[in-house]
Design a protein around this motif. Sequence first.
Motif, PDB file in Angstrom:
ATOM      1  N   ALA A 191       0.801  -1.278  -0.112  1.00 45.78           N
ATOM      2  CA  ALA A 191       0.142   0.083  -0.228  1.00 45.78           C
ATOM      3  C   ALA A 191       0.978   1.295  -0.020  1.00 45.78           C
ATOM      4  N   GLU A 192       2.017   1.006   0.619  1.00 43.56           N
ATOM      5  CA  GLU A 192       2.897   2.379   0.693  1.00 43.56           C
ATOM      6  C   GLU A 192       3.538   2.680  -0.740  1.00 43.56           C
ATOM      7  N   ILE A 193       3.895   1.556  -1.181  1.00 45.18           N
ATOM      8  CA  ILE A 193       4.616   1.748  -2.380  1.00 45.18           C
ATOM      9  C   ILE A 193       3.515   2.244  -3.655  1.00 45.18           C
ATOM     10  N   ARG A 194       2.420   1.491  -3.302  1.00 43.06           N
ATOM     11  CA  ARG A 194       1.425   1.864  -4.542  1.00 43.06           C
ATOM     12  C   ARG A 194       0.958   3.409  -4.423  1.00 43.06           C
ATOM     13  N   LYS A 195       1.003   4.094  -3.293  1.00 44.07           N
ATOM     14  CA  LYS A 195       0.838   5.351  -3.266  1.00 44.07           C
ATOM     15  C   LYS A 195       1.866   6.194  -3.527  1.00 44.07           C
ATOM     16  N   ALA A 196       3.110   5.625  -3.536  1.00 45.81           N
ATOM     17  CA  ALA A 196       4.189   6.391  -4.049  1.00 45.81           C
ATOM     18  C   ALA A 196       4.275   6.433  -5.682  1.00 45.81           C
ATOM     19  N   ILE A 197       3.743   5.339  -6.119  1.00 47.05           N
ATOM     20  CA  ILE A 197       3.738   5.324  -7.535  1.00 47.05           C
ATOM     21  C   ILE A 197       2.729   6.215  -8.088  1.00 47.05           C
ATOM     22  N   MET A 198       1.433   6.184  -7.200  1.00 45.87           N
ATOM     23  CA  MET A 198       0.200   6.792  -7.743  1.00 45.87           C
ATOM     24  C   MET A 198       0.481   8.492  -7.964  1.00 45.87           C
ATOM     25  N   SER A 199       1.345   8.929  -6.791  1.00 40.53           N
ATOM     26  CA  SER A 199       1.449  10.063  -6.324  1.00 40.53           C
ATOM     27  C   SER A 199       2.473  10.824  -7.305  1.00 40.53           C
ATOM     28  N   GLY A 200       3.517   9.854  -7.974  1.00 36.77           N
ATOM     29  CA  GLY A 200       4.428  10.308  -8.958  1.00 36.77           C
ATOM     30  C   GLY A 200       5.911  10.408  -7.893  1.00 36.77           C
ATOM     31  N   ASP A 201       5.670   9.930  -6.856  1.00 33.16           N
ATOM     32  CA  ASP A 201       7.244  10.052  -5.903  1.00 33.16           C
ATOM     33  C   ASP A 201       7.946   8.937  -6.540  1.00 33.16           C
TER      34      ASP A 201
ATOM     35  N   GLY B  53       8.826  -7.024 -13.413  1.00 31.69           N
ATOM     36  CA  GLY B  53      10.064  -7.622 -13.393  1.00 31.69           C
ATOM     37  C   GLY B  53      10.690  -7.903 -14.714  1.00 31.69           C
ATOM     38  N   LYS B  54      11.862  -7.372 -14.755  1.00 34.37           N
ATOM     39  CA  LYS B  54      12.886  -7.817 -15.974  1.00 34.37           C
ATOM     40  C   LYS B  54      13.966  -8.762 -15.307  1.00 34.37           C
ATOM     41  N   THR B  55      13.873 -10.000 -16.143  1.00 32.99           N
ATOM     42  CA  THR B  55      14.922 -11.168 -15.607  1.00 32.99           C
ATOM     43  C   THR B  55      16.242 -10.826 -15.690  1.00 32.99           C
ATOM     44  N   GLY B  56      17.032 -10.860 -14.724  1.00 30.75           N
ATOM     45  CA  GLY B  56      18.422 -10.717 -14.761  1.00 30.75           C
ATOM     46  C   GLY B  56      18.920  -9.227 -14.691  1.00 30.75           C
ATOM     47  N   VAL B  57      17.506  -8.235 -14.678  1.00 33.04           N
ATOM     48  CA  VAL B  57      17.794  -6.886 -14.560  1.00 33.04           C
ATOM     49  C   VAL B  57      17.403  -6.156 -13.285  1.00 33.04           C
ATOM     50  N   GLY B  58      16.161  -6.482 -12.822  1.00 28.37           N
ATOM     51  CA  GLY B  58      15.405  -5.933 -11.625  1.00 28.37           C
ATOM     52  C   GLY B  58      14.083  -5.813 -11.671  1.00 28.37           C
ATOM     53  N   VAL B  59      13.467  -4.917 -10.921  1.00 28.67           N
ATOM     54  CA  VAL B  59      12.062  -4.750 -10.847  1.00 28.67           C
ATOM     55  C   VAL B  59      12.007  -3.258 -11.261  1.00 28.67           C
ATOM     56  N   PHE B  60      10.943  -2.797 -11.949  1.00 32.36           N
ATOM     57  CA  PHE B  60      10.848  -1.528 -12.470  1.00 32.36           C
ATOM     58  C   PHE B  60       9.197  -0.926 -12.270  1.00 32.36           C
ATOM     59  N   VAL B  61       9.122   0.474 -11.875  1.00 36.74           N
ATOM     60  CA  VAL B  61       8.042   0.854 -11.984  1.00 36.74           C
ATOM     61  C   VAL B  61       7.166   0.904 -13.234  1.00 36.74           C
ATOM     62  N   ARG B  62       5.990   0.838 -13.297  1.00 36.74           N
ATOM     63  CA  ARG B  62       5.112   0.761 -14.707  1.00 36.74           C
ATOM     64  C   ARG B  62       5.655   2.129 -15.507  1.00 36.74           C
ATOM     65  N   GLU B  63       5.632   1.986 -16.766  1.00 37.57           N
ATOM     66  CA  GLU B  63       6.105   2.974 -17.510  1.00 37.57           C
ATOM     67  C   GLU B  63       5.096   4.133 -17.655  1.00 37.57           C
ATOM     68  N   ASP B  64       3.913   3.891 -17.617  1.00 37.48           N
ATOM     69  CA  ASP B  64       2.591   4.931 -17.667  1.00 37.48           C
ATOM     70  C   ASP B  64       2.280   5.672 -16.461  1.00 37.48           C
ATOM     71  N   ARG B  65       1.932   6.590 -16.117  1.00 37.93           N
ATOM     72  CA  ARG B  65       1.275   7.283 -14.852  1.00 37.93           C
ATOM     73  C   ARG B  65       0.080   7.105 -14.962  1.00 37.93           C
TER      74      ARG B  65
END
Length: 254
Positions: free
Chosen positions: A17-27, A66-78
Amino acid sequence: MPEPHEDRRPLAERIAAEIRKAIMSGDWEPGRRVPTNEELRTQYETSNVTIQRALQILKDESFLKGKTGVGVFVREDRAQTISPAHYFAPSEPGQPYRWLSEATKRQQRSKYRMLEVGEVVPPVEVARALRLEGGGTAMFRSRIGFLDDLPAELVHSYYPIELARGTRLADRRLIPGGSPALLAELGYPTRSQEDAVAARPATTEEYEALEIPRDVPVLEVFRVVYSNNEKPIEVTLVVKPAHRFKMGYRIETP
């Protein structure tokens, strides 16, 4: 004194929930690489298993990728802000419905697909808004809107039967310029509208039509449109996936 309300959700859900809020707010900006599991484990003072569970929740909800062998990333679209006021006025003659033209301005591909049209006994709150007598029917139009080939909104609209019968409102085809343009042609120009916005879990119909991931809620807009003399001419329920959209309103002060 009442007992304080305590968050008893599993820790993984609270972290999500904390991370979701950070993504939705643009942080957490689109495309940002998520901190490592070790960094998150230290930040939230928990186990690696709990962090993995939290990240999996957000992957299932399409907030993270998730990108195999690279890491986990925030979705590209706001999360996209939709302003209902942009669609209030009828389209100009020969122009598409404003929902479609506004998408073009944002450089998005858009389209509607009709699902159902016919005379129905509407839900109680719709009948009350249309001021129908007990058991009265309304014209029902159901459709789904797509932006960039992704389902963006499920729309159920109801119209007074005496106004709609025998018009394009009773036709299964899409209406050129949308219903506001047609209603204006019929002598019922839009003068005002009232919106009530709610957030709630998706129904099965909404879950499937909008391709809702996991337990993501939906935004529901219950809209009543009025013509001259405060006559209700349309009641529409617009449902949008809450992980992709926000509702925007601008209010001018006197």
